[in-house]
Design a protein around this motif. Structure first.
Motif, PDB file in Angstrom:
ATOM      1  N   VAL A 165       3.218   6.610 -11.168  1.00  0.00           N
ATOM      2  CA  VAL A 165       3.464   6.305 -10.385  1.00  0.00           C
ATOM      3  C   VAL A 165       5.404   6.125 -10.581  1.00  0.00           C
ATOM      4  N   SER A 166       5.788   6.354  -9.372  1.00  0.00           N
ATOM      5  CA  SER A 166       7.369   7.023  -9.268  1.00  0.00           C
ATOM      6  C   SER A 166       7.387   6.384  -7.613  1.00  0.00           C
ATOM      7  N   ASP A 167       9.531   6.401  -8.288  1.00  0.00           N
ATOM      8  CA  ASP A 167       9.889   6.325  -6.684  1.00  0.00           C
ATOM      9  C   ASP A 167      11.081   6.395  -6.389  1.00  0.00           C
ATOM     10  N   SER A 168      11.288   7.322  -6.387  1.00  0.00           N
ATOM     11  CA  SER A 168      13.260   7.925  -6.670  1.00  0.00           C
ATOM     12  C   SER A 168      12.587   9.271  -6.149  1.00  0.00           C
ATOM     13  N   ARG A 169      14.325   9.489  -6.404  1.00  0.00           N
ATOM     14  CA  ARG A 169      14.967  10.636  -5.142  1.00  0.00           C
ATOM     15  C   ARG A 169      13.714  11.982  -5.705  1.00  0.00           C
ATOM     16  N   GLU A 170      13.997  12.267  -6.656  1.00  0.00           N
ATOM     17  CA  GLU A 170      12.742  13.367  -7.146  1.00  0.00           C
ATOM     18  C   GLU A 170      10.975  13.599  -6.493  1.00  0.00           C
ATOM     19  N   LYS A 171      10.642  11.611  -6.758  1.00  0.00           N
ATOM     20  CA  LYS A 171       9.489  11.780  -6.621  1.00  0.00           C
ATOM     21  C   LYS A 171       8.961  10.713  -6.119  1.00  0.00           C
ATOM     22  N   GLN A 172       8.093  10.486  -5.452  1.00  0.00           N
ATOM     23  CA  GLN A 172       7.329   9.275  -5.071  1.00  0.00           C
ATOM     24  C   GLN A 172       5.757   8.721  -4.639  1.00  0.00           C
ATOM     25  N   SER A 173       5.451   8.036  -5.281  1.00  0.00           N
ATOM     26  CA  SER A 173       4.069   7.883  -5.205  1.00  0.00           C
ATOM     27  C   SER A 173       2.585   7.674  -3.871  1.00  0.00           C
ATOM     28  N   TRP A 174       3.883   7.810  -2.821  1.00  0.00           N
ATOM     29  CA  TRP A 174       3.374   7.215  -1.403  1.00  0.00           C
ATOM     30  C   TRP A 174       1.610   7.668  -1.846  1.00  0.00           C
ATOM     31  N   HIS A 175       1.287   6.194  -1.815  1.00  0.00           N
ATOM     32  CA  HIS A 175      -0.972   6.159  -1.153  1.00  0.00           C
ATOM     33  C   HIS A 175      -0.654   4.935  -0.372  1.00  0.00           C
ATOM     34  N   GLY A 176      -2.175   4.316   0.492  1.00  0.00           N
ATOM     35  CA  GLY A 176      -2.488   3.498   0.881  1.00  0.00           C
ATOM     36  C   GLY A 176      -4.180   3.655   1.108  1.00  0.00           C
ATOM     37  N   ARG A 177      -4.265   2.720   2.068  1.00  0.00           N
ATOM     38  CA  ARG A 177      -5.055   3.170   3.183  1.00  0.00           C
ATOM     39  C   ARG A 177      -5.590   1.429   4.592  1.00  0.00           C
ATOM     40  N   LYS A 178      -5.625   2.985   5.319  1.00  0.00           N
ATOM     41  CA  LYS A 178      -5.919   2.268   6.705  1.00  0.00           C
ATOM     42  C   LYS A 178      -7.008   1.718   7.127  1.00  0.00           C
ATOM     43  N   MET A 179      -7.016   0.504   7.798  1.00  0.00           N
ATOM     44  CA  MET A 179      -7.600  -0.607   8.118  1.00  0.00           C
ATOM     45  C   MET A 179      -9.043  -0.152   8.075  1.00  0.00           C
ATOM     46  N   LEU A 180     -10.640  -0.646   7.145  1.00  0.00           N
ATOM     47  CA  LEU A 180     -11.085  -0.539   7.288  1.00  0.00           C
ATOM     48  C   LEU A 180     -11.914  -1.515   8.828  1.00  0.00           C
ATOM     49  N   THR A 181     -11.594  -0.244   9.970  1.00  0.00           N
ATOM     50  CA  THR A 181     -12.853  -0.440  11.374  1.00  0.00           C
ATOM     51  C   THR A 181     -13.938  -0.746  10.734  1.00  0.00           C
ATOM     52  N   ASN A 182     -14.662  -1.139  11.917  1.00  0.00           N
ATOM     53  CA  ASN A 182     -15.891  -1.644  11.893  1.00  0.00           C
ATOM     54  C   ASN A 182     -17.098  -1.196  10.954  1.00  0.00           C
ATOM     55  N   PHE A 183     -16.389  -2.043   9.546  1.00  0.00           N
ATOM     56  CA  PHE A 183     -16.831  -2.111   8.366  1.00  0.00           C
ATOM     57  C   PHE A 183     -17.308  -3.175   8.250  1.00  0.00           C
ATOM     58  N   LYS A 184     -18.260  -3.464   7.781  1.00  0.00           N
ATOM     59  CA  LYS A 184     -18.823  -5.279   7.722  1.00  0.00           C
ATOM     60  C   LYS A 184     -19.466  -5.611   6.047  1.00  0.00           C
ATOM     61  N   GLY A 185     -19.335  -4.212   5.168  1.00  0.00           N
ATOM     62  CA  GLY A 185     -20.080  -4.951   4.033  1.00  0.00           C
ATOM     63  C   GLY A 185     -18.607  -4.503   3.036  1.00  0.00           C
ATOM     64  N   VAL A 186     -18.959  -4.665   1.268  1.00  0.00           N
ATOM     65  CA  VAL A 186     -17.346  -4.884   0.641  1.00  0.00           C
ATOM     66  C   VAL A 186     -17.517  -3.109  -0.035  1.00  0.00           C
ATOM     67  N   ARG A 187     -16.487  -3.096  -0.623  1.00  0.00           N
ATOM     68  CA  ARG A 187     -15.984  -1.674  -0.941  1.00  0.00           C
ATOM     69  C   ARG A 187     -14.922  -2.458  -2.555  1.00  0.00           C
ATOM     70  N   ASN A 188     -16.043  -2.545  -3.284  1.00  0.00           N
ATOM     71  CA  ASN A 188     -15.831  -3.015  -4.668  1.00  0.00           C
ATOM     72  C   ASN A 188     -15.683  -1.528  -5.367  1.00  0.00           C
ATOM     73  N   THR A 189     -14.213  -1.861  -6.495  1.00  0.00           N
ATOM     74  CA  THR A 189     -13.863  -1.246  -7.222  1.00  0.00           C
ATOM     75  C   THR A 189     -13.478  -1.834  -8.207  1.00  0.00           C
ATOM     76  N   LEU A 190     -12.523  -0.782  -9.765  1.00  0.00           N
ATOM     77  CA  LEU A 190     -12.186  -2.002 -10.279  1.00  0.00           C
ATOM     78  C   LEU A 190     -11.016  -0.771 -10.748  1.00  0.00           C
ATOM     79  N   MET A 191      -9.871  -1.549 -11.145  1.00  0.00           N
ATOM     80  CA  MET A 191      -8.791  -1.088 -11.061  1.00  0.00           C
ATOM     81  C   MET A 191      -7.855  -1.422 -12.357  1.00  0.00           C
TER      82      MET A 191
END
Length: 271
Positions: A221-247
């Motif tokens: 994880v970074s959020d400085s002038r030198e480095k930023q850890s940008w990440h994300g997830r677009k909307m789960l469109t047309n999706f009716k199930g479950v996205r199971n994960t372990l964090m």
């Protein structure tokens, strides 16, 4: 470049049981074998994190959805008012509410991912960015203690999260995909590069991790002038199930304790 092979036979404390020891050794070898990517920040992705038979046990013992709680009803909510992201923290108290067989499965997971050896191996892999962030050497950062968040997450229809770096309470973010088969390949997390404009910014999607069975990623994880850890997830469109994960989150402080782990990185000992 893959990290050099390491002898993981030397342990700092006894394994909870033989199965946890087997899982631990498997995960350490996997972490050692996968390459580190450094563009646009230090991250890794691999498949086969858990032994195949244990991964099947994890899927078969996912807790009752009724035990999960909304993560954030302000951020993760559908137009119908229902939560699109729910979580279950794998604390001692939460695991005790599960069926006996499920208790052992998830306790083994918590035992492994909160071991100091596992944390050190991850910090070693991501050391270039972690050392830069904390103003220390790559050798010293390996021994930085931390608190943990270990939780199961259920993402459902209309879940999305805009590009973000993660709050700086987090040191390392890891997420394991609990996909039942290859039908959800497009549901993985995306890595972005931000392009600053005169007014605002745009985000270029550099890659999207495949949501394969028994796969997962980690990043510093970074959020400085030198480095930023940008990440994300677009909307789960047309999706009716479950996205199971372990964090599994390695943090400076945590409101929860897992398997005797500290709630702050200032704890003198981890167990």
């Amino acid at each position: 470049m893959a990290m050099p092979a390491t002898d993981y036979a030397v342990r700092e404390r006894p394994a909870t049981n033989a199965n946890a020891e087997r899982i631990f050794n498997h995960m350490m070898k996997k972490l050692d074998s996968i390459p580190l990517e450094t563009d646009p920040y230090c991250h890794y992705y691999g498949v086969g994190w858990f032994p195949d038979d244990f991964y099947a046990d994890m899927l078969a013992n996912l807790p009752d959805p009724k035990l999960y709680e909304p993560l954030n009803m302000r951020l993760y909510v559908r137009p119908d008012g229902e939560s699109s992201r729910d979580q279950l923290h794998l604390t001692k108290e939460a695991i005790a509410k599960l069926p006996q067989r499920s208790q052992q499965v998830w306790q083994d997971v918590v035992d492994v991912v909160t071991r100091p050896e596992y944390r050190r191996a991850i910090f070693k892999k991501l050391a270039p960015d972690l050392a830069l962030r904390f103003g220390t050497t790559e050798e010293a950062i390996i021994d930085k203690t931390c608190a943990y968040e270990v939780r199961l997450v259920r993402d459902t229809e209309d879940y999305k999260i805009k590009p973000h770096c993660d709050g700086l309470n987090k040191i390392v973010t890891t997420q394991f995909y609990l996909a039942p088969d290859m039908s959800q390949m497009d549901l993985g997390t995306s890595i972005y590069r931000r392009h600053k404009k005169l007014f605002g910014s745009t985000f270029e999607e550099l890659k999207r991790f495949e949501f394969r069975p028994n796969s997962g990623y980690g990043f510093a994880v970074s959020d400085s002038r030198e480095k930023q850890s940008w990440h994300g997830r677009k909307m789960l469109t047309n999706f009716k199930g479950v996205r199971n994960t372990l964090m599994v989150l390695f943090q400076q402080t945590s409101p929860n304790s897992y398997n005797g782990s500290p709630r702050t990185d200032k704890a003198e000992s981890e167990y």
